[in-house]
Enzyme design. Structure first.
Site, PDB file in Angstrom:
ATOM      1  N   GLU A  54    -133.624  76.743  -7.152  1.00  0.00           N
ATOM      2  CA  GLU A  54    -133.169  75.798  -8.117  1.00  0.00           C
ATOM      3  C   GLU A  54    -134.775  75.169  -8.405  1.00  0.00           C
ATOM      4  OE1 GLU A  54    -131.208  71.551  -8.612  1.00  0.00           O
ATOM      5  OE2 GLU A  54    -131.568  72.460  -6.549  1.00  0.00           O
ATOM      6  N   LYS A  58    -125.702  72.119 -14.368  1.00  0.00           N
ATOM      7  CA  LYS A  58    -125.130  71.678 -13.079  1.00  0.00           C
ATOM      8  C   LYS A  58    -124.138  70.335 -13.462  1.00  0.00           C
ATOM      9  CE  LYS A  58    -127.462  69.762  -8.693  1.00  0.00           C
ATOM     10  NZ  LYS A  58    -128.676  69.599  -7.985  1.00  0.00           N
ATOM     11  N   CYS A  71    -127.114  74.083  -6.044  1.00  0.00           N
ATOM     12  CA  CYS A  71    -127.402  73.124  -5.054  1.00  0.00           C
ATOM     13  C   CYS A  71    -126.179  72.471  -4.741  1.00  0.00           C
ATOM     14  CB  CYS A  71    -128.667  72.262  -5.301  1.00  0.00           C
ATOM     15  SG  CYS A  71    -129.396  71.534  -3.953  1.00  0.00           S
TER      16      CYS A  71
END
Length: 290
Positions: A45, A121, A153
């Site tokens: 990321e 995200k 994540c």
């Protein structure tokens, strides 16, 4: 019938914001030396958005570095994937949205030099991250191989994300991570759990120290570890994923027992999910096959 996806997951230190893509190109080429026939290379990321003090959320610098998906940064990354003839996930980037939003966006660049898919995200790590949340899930087809789902994540902490990607037909979920905190040990458990309950491969690649906690991992559809970095040092994990294993596990069951995607019988009633204002419908429960 085998459907092999050779890949490299690069547990690497973040590159500083503003470095030329040509420097990243050298890093990708070096990663390919670990497994030259790899078709996919995945970085952590925000790999291209590092800084000197990783514990500070420098919103102003991130805002200043954000570009739209048709900007010069993505154009250079597309050309890099084409030059190397690979599928490339350069981690995620700071994207300037069409209405001025700041998104944390995972990219998939194709061997033809196209933006094959992108994912914003959905679950920024609040209150620490400055990003606006995305609003849709993304899978990408790798022709002749299979389908991958995109995941960033903290998304892994929400089982609905991995479940939705699996239902959309993902056979591999690419979870790019920048975890600097002690909860990486819990994320390793989540990687295995998400693999097991969805019967998919999980590739969770974290950044290396001193910024990140490392401990990247590749897990098969039954939760077995295929490759793992033991610490936070830079490391290249290699694997050859046979995506046909997803079909086998779903047909015969985890450990030849459990088949959660075949749970319902024809004609059984829907199960209401009031928290989502939705339902599990037995008629549409099973994900499509690639």
């Amino acid at each position: 019938m085998q459907r092999i996806l050779p890949l490299v997951a690069a547990q690497a230190r973040p590159r500083l914001i503003g470095e030329p893509v040509s420097m990243f190109a050298d890093e990708v080429k070096a990663a390919l030396q670990a497994q030259p026939h790899s078709k996919l290379v995945v970085f952590p990321e925000l790999h291209l958005f590092g800084d000197e003090d990783p514990d500070l959320q420098r919103t102003e610098m991130l805002q200043a570095s954000a570009e739209p998906l048709d900007g010069p940064r993505v154009k250079e990354l597309k050309q890099l994937a084409k030059d190397l003839n690979i599928w490339l996930v350069p981690g995620s980037v700071c994207e300037r949205g069409p209405e001025g939003q700041l998104f944390n966006t995972q990219l998939v660049l194709s061997p033809e030099g196209e933006l094959a898919g992108y994912y914003r995200k959905i679950f920024p790590w609040r209150p620490f991250e400055p990003y606006d949340p995305g609003d849709r899930f993304t899978t990408v087809d790798l022709p002749g191989i299979g389908r991958v789902g995109l995941n960033i994540c903290y998304d892994a902490w929400y089982p609905e994300v991995s479940r939705q990607l699996a239902w959309m037909g993902a056979e591999v979920i690419l979870n790019v991570v920048k975890t600097t905190t002690p909860d990486r040990k819990q994320e390793l458990i989540l990687a295995k759990a998400n693999a097991i309950v969805n019967q998919v491969f999980m590739v969770s690649v974290n950044c290396a120290g001193p910024t990140g906690q490392g401990k990247s991992i590749i897990v098969d559809p039954e939760g077995n570890t295929l490759a793992e970095a033991p610490d936070d040092q830079p490391q290249l994990l290699t694997a050859e994923l046979d995506l046909a294993a997803v079909d086998r596990v779903r047909t015969h069951g985890t450990e030849n027992l459990n088949r959660p995607w075949s749970q319902f019988r024809e004609g059984e009633p829907a199960v209401e999910l009031s928290v989502y204002q939705g339902r599990i419908n037995p008629a549409t429960w099973t994900p499509p096959s690639y």
